[in-house]
Enzyme design. Structure first.
Site, PDB file in Angstrom:
ATOM      1  N   ARG A   1       0.848  -1.190   0.000  1.00  0.00           N
ATOM      2  CA  ARG A   1       0.000   0.000   0.000  1.00  0.00           C
ATOM      3  C   ARG A   1       0.889   1.247   0.000  1.00  0.00           C
ATOM      4  O   ARG A   1       1.709   1.436   0.903  1.00  0.00           O
ATOM      5  CB  ARG A   1      -0.914   0.026   1.225  1.00  0.00           C
ATOM      6  CG  ARG A   1      -1.840   1.241   1.188  1.00  0.00           C
ATOM      7  CD  ARG A   1      -2.639   1.443   2.458  1.00  0.00           C
ATOM      8  NE  ARG A   1      -3.347   2.723   2.364  1.00  0.00           N
ATOM      9  CZ  ARG A   1      -3.783   3.422   3.386  1.00  0.00           C
ATOM     10  NH1 ARG A   1      -3.615   2.976   4.620  1.00  0.00           N
ATOM     11  NH2 ARG A   1      -4.402   4.569   3.197  1.00  0.00           N
TER      12      ARG A   1
ATOM     13  N   HIS B   1      -3.194  11.060   0.400  1.00  0.00           N
ATOM     14  CA  HIS B   1      -2.702  10.800   1.754  1.00  0.00           C
ATOM     15  C   HIS B   1      -2.105  12.091   2.316  1.00  0.00           C
ATOM     16  O   HIS B   1      -0.928  12.167   2.661  1.00  0.00           O
ATOM     17  CB  HIS B   1      -1.667   9.676   1.744  1.00  0.00           C
ATOM     18  CG  HIS B   1      -1.445   9.043   3.089  1.00  0.00           C
ATOM     19  ND1 HIS B   1      -1.509   7.683   3.297  1.00  0.00           N
ATOM     20  CD2 HIS B   1      -1.157   9.583   4.302  1.00  0.00           C
ATOM     21  CE1 HIS B   1      -1.264   7.416   4.571  1.00  0.00           C
ATOM     22  NE2 HIS B   1      -1.033   8.566   5.209  1.00  0.00           N
TER      23      HIS B   1
ATOM     24  N   GLU C   1      -7.808   8.347   6.038  1.00  0.00           N
ATOM     25  CA  GLU C   1      -8.262   8.945   7.295  1.00  0.00           C
ATOM     26  C   GLU C   1      -8.896  10.326   7.112  1.00  0.00           C
ATOM     27  O   GLU C   1      -8.365  11.344   7.574  1.00  0.00           O
ATOM     28  CB  GLU C   1      -7.102   9.018   8.297  1.00  0.00           C
ATOM     29  CG  GLU C   1      -6.548   7.661   8.667  1.00  0.00           C
ATOM     30  CD  GLU C   1      -5.550   7.702   9.819  1.00  0.00           C
ATOM     31  OE1 GLU C   1      -5.339   8.796  10.394  1.00  0.00           O
ATOM     32  OE2 GLU C   1      -4.983   6.650  10.143  1.00  0.00           O
TER      33      GLU C   1
ATOM     34  N   ASN D   1      -7.952   1.863   9.377  1.00  0.00           N
ATOM     35  CA  ASN D   1      -6.681   2.032  10.079  1.00  0.00           C
ATOM     36  C   ASN D   1      -6.965   2.058  11.571  1.00  0.00           C
ATOM     37  O   ASN D   1      -7.876   2.764  12.018  1.00  0.00           O
ATOM     38  CB  ASN D   1      -6.002   3.356   9.699  1.00  0.00           C
ATOM     39  CG  ASN D   1      -5.685   3.463   8.225  1.00  0.00           C
ATOM     40  OD1 ASN D   1      -5.794   2.499   7.473  1.00  0.00           O
ATOM     41  ND2 ASN D   1      -5.283   4.653   7.795  1.00  0.00           N
TER      42      ASN D   1
ATOM     43  N   TYR E   1      -5.004   1.699  15.712  1.00  0.00           N
ATOM     44  CA  TYR E   1      -3.768   1.580  16.474  1.00  0.00           C
ATOM     45  C   TYR E   1      -3.979   1.318  17.963  1.00  0.00           C
ATOM     46  O   TYR E   1      -3.120   0.751  18.608  1.00  0.00           O
ATOM     47  CB  TYR E   1      -2.926   2.860  16.316  1.00  0.00           C
ATOM     48  CG  TYR E   1      -2.323   3.030  14.943  1.00  0.00           C
ATOM     49  CD1 TYR E   1      -1.046   2.578  14.660  1.00  0.00           C
ATOM     50  CD2 TYR E   1      -3.039   3.640  13.915  1.00  0.00           C
ATOM     51  CE1 TYR E   1      -0.486   2.718  13.402  1.00  0.00           C
ATOM     52  CE2 TYR E   1      -2.497   3.794  12.649  1.00  0.00           C
ATOM     53  CZ  TYR E   1      -1.220   3.330  12.394  1.00  0.00           C
ATOM     54  OH  TYR E   1      -0.683   3.475  11.142  1.00  0.00           O
TER      55      TYR E   1
ATOM     56  N   GLU F   1      -3.985  -0.162   7.969  1.00  0.00           N
ATOM     57  CA  GLU F   1      -2.832   0.310   8.750  1.00  0.00           C
ATOM     58  C   GLU F   1      -2.970  -0.233  10.154  1.00  0.00           C
ATOM     59  O   GLU F   1      -4.030  -0.137  10.774  1.00  0.00           O
ATOM     60  CB  GLU F   1      -2.767   1.844   8.840  1.00  0.00           C
ATOM     61  CG  GLU F   1      -2.078   2.548   7.711  1.00  0.00           C
ATOM     62  CD  GLU F   1      -1.920   4.044   7.991  1.00  0.00           C
ATOM     63  OE1 GLU F   1      -1.734   4.437   9.168  1.00  0.00           O
ATOM     64  OE2 GLU F   1      -2.003   4.824   7.031  1.00  0.00           O
TER      65      GLU F   1
END
Length: 538
Positions: free
Chosen positions: A102, A147, A192, A334, A336, A402
């Protein structure tokens, strides 16, 4: 509070209770054949060559080149120098044996002033070489169209706060589809969008550094959703039949754990937090073309109490809703970390996307510190988030686009923290797939190599490969985590190994299973019950 909201959270916690002994233990198993394993990067973070061969400046060039904005005055002028090191990057990918890479296209490298009339062929040539190199090595390109590195010229006309950007972005994407779409079969429109709208136009932390928290994020998100829908339909109408690719959008989310599952308003606050972060974009795209009811009620009600004549959250026409609904072929996410959420009553004299939520976030118990304080490692939250997505959005195919962990600059190749992170997070995704039936189709580790990490500069690294930024040659070295990830991908997960398999097995046929009791224990209970019944009758 809606019944469905309670049902979803109780369902997740009930499953957690039933599997209390297994939830945090290791699950052995594999993903299905054809699972998409990959690594990620983005143009500004790795390419460098900020003004090479006709590239125009982006908002990140403008921002980082101003002293004091980034620690150590770091910037992406050179970064990993990937613009000049395609062969080195391909070597890393080939050695890892990833199936998917990606990466993002730099809009100002292709159209220096944002418009097709400024086409820079050398920028196009760079991406053609990269894509051709990936295809030659049997690596699938997963290409992000935007991005965060907006051409500075377009920010000069107010960037994403300007509705004209919808058609300008469509022109750029149309060109990319036509130019690269014969080889690129997986497109991501925005990375995002919630971060773009809130951090860029609300908090003003990242470019374009607009600090208007009460209304600008909502206007920007409105334009981003329309722009996404437009470029999705452009692909649908002009390219899908001949190219046969997928188009989606990478949304960011962190699992919101209610402070107390037994308190209804805490459950509602957690759900509301998810709707404001993820549902802001996912609800229009994957559900009914409109914002979540929680957002419409919260922002509309607060706007009225603040004396405004209309809601700070814009509304869609019926035509808009029909145009936006269903504009993603798969769900890309994504993620985290995980946060614990509790209800608060925010002040009305502050107009802000943040206070509109009436919720407060804190770190989850047992969360593990990382080099980025806001991204503590909480592996179990990934499984719950994936299950919530399944319940909320009708069981879509999900790609984790991600997921990774930051380590400090003192860590070079011996990154044991990342090894633990990858093992535990990927295993939670495996549990969601194998035990819960969530249709997880791919996992993209963030990231291929250490790179420019936005507001953190080069003070942290997410890479599976160490990059020595002190040397002009930017040498890359595989970390221990790269070797681990290679094994995970090769094994397609975590198959039961011989040393562990010896702990599992079956008793022989005819093994006698039973239960036990003792006369004194049973008789005393019966006697007590009999005495109770007699006393009650008397």
């Amino acid at each position: 509070m809606s019944f469905q909201t309670c049902k979803t959270f109780v369902h997740l916690h009930y499953r957690s209770f039933l599997c209390c002994c297994l939830w945090r233990l290791y699950h052995y198993g594999t993903f299905p054949e054809g699972f998409h394993w990959g690594v990620s990067s983005s143009a500004y973070q790795v390419e460098g060559g900020w003004n090479a061969d006709g590239k125009g400046p982006s908002v990140w060039d403008t921002f980082t080149q101003k002293p004091g904005n980034i620690p150590n005055n770091d910037n992406g002028d050179v970064a990993c120098d990937s613009y000049n090191k395609i062969d080195e990057d391909l070597h890393m990918l080939r050695a890892l044996k990833v199936k998917t890479y990606r990466f993002s296209l730099s809009w100002p490298r292709i159209f220096p002033n944002g418009y097709k009339s400024s086409l820079n062929q050398k920028g196009v040539d760079y991406y053609n070489r990269l894509i051709d190199g990936l295809i030659a090595n049997n690596i699938t390109p997963m290409v992000t169209l935007y991005h965060w590195d907006l051409p500075q010229v377009l920010q000069n006309i107010n960037g994403w706060d300007n509705p004209e950007m919808i058609n300008i972005f469509n022109e750029y994407c149309d060109f990319c589809y036509a130019t690269f779409g014969d080889r690129v079969k997986f497109w991501i429109t925005f990375n995002e969008p919630q971060t773009i709208a809130w951090s860029g136009y609300g908090l003003g932390q990242i470019p374009p550094n607009v600090n208007q928290p009460g209304d600008a994020p909502y206007r920007v998100a409105h334009n981003l959703l329309k722009a996404h829908a437009q470029v999705y339909h452009t692909y649908d109408e002009k390219y899908r039949a001949s190219q046969g690719g997928l188009v989606s959008i990478s949304l960011n989310a962190e699992w919101a754990e209610p402070l107390d599952i037994n308190v209804p308003r805490e459950v509602v606050a957690a759900d509301r937090t998810l709707q404001f972060q993820l549902g802001w974009f996912a609800h229009p795209i994957f559900k009914n073309g409109d914002y979540p009811d929680a957002m419409k009620w919260q922002v509309g009600n607060k706007s009225e109490l603040q004396g405004l004549t209309e809601s700070r959250l814009p509304s869609f026409t019926d035509e808009d809703k029909a145009f936006i609904q269903g504009t993603a072929d798969v769900f890309c996410m994504n993620t985290y970390t995980t946060k614990v959420v509790r209800h608060v009553t925010s002040r009305l004299d502050i107009e802000s996307y943040e206070t509109d939520q009436d919720a407060e976030k804190d770190n989850a118990d047992g969360s593990i510190n990382t080099a980025v304080n806001e991204q503590k490692a909480v592996a179990w939250g990934l499984r719950r988030l994936l299950n919530w997505l399944k319940e909320e959005y009708g069981d879509p195919e999900i790609y984790i686009t991600e997921n990774g962990v930051a380590t400090g600059i003192d860590i070079t190749v011996d990154d044991t923290d990342r090894i633990f992170f990858l093992n535990t997070y990927i295993d939670e995704a495996l549990k969601a797939h194998n035990l819960d039936g969530v249709r997880v189709k791919g996992y993209i580790a963030s990231s291929l190599m250490d790179s420019f990490e936005w507001l953190k500069g080069y003070t942290v690294g997410y890479g599976l490969h160490y990059v020595n930024f002190k040397l002009s040659s930017r040498p890359r070295s595989p970390k221990r985590s790269a070797h681990l990830y290679f094994d995970i991908m090769k094994n397609n997960g975590f198959p039961l190994t011989e040393d562990v398999e010896m702990l599992y097995g079956h008793f022989p046929e005819g093994f006698m299973w039973s239960t036990a009791s003792a006369s004194y224990q049973v008789q005393s209970i019966l006697t007590n019950e009999t005495e109770f019944c007699l006393s009650y009758l008397l």
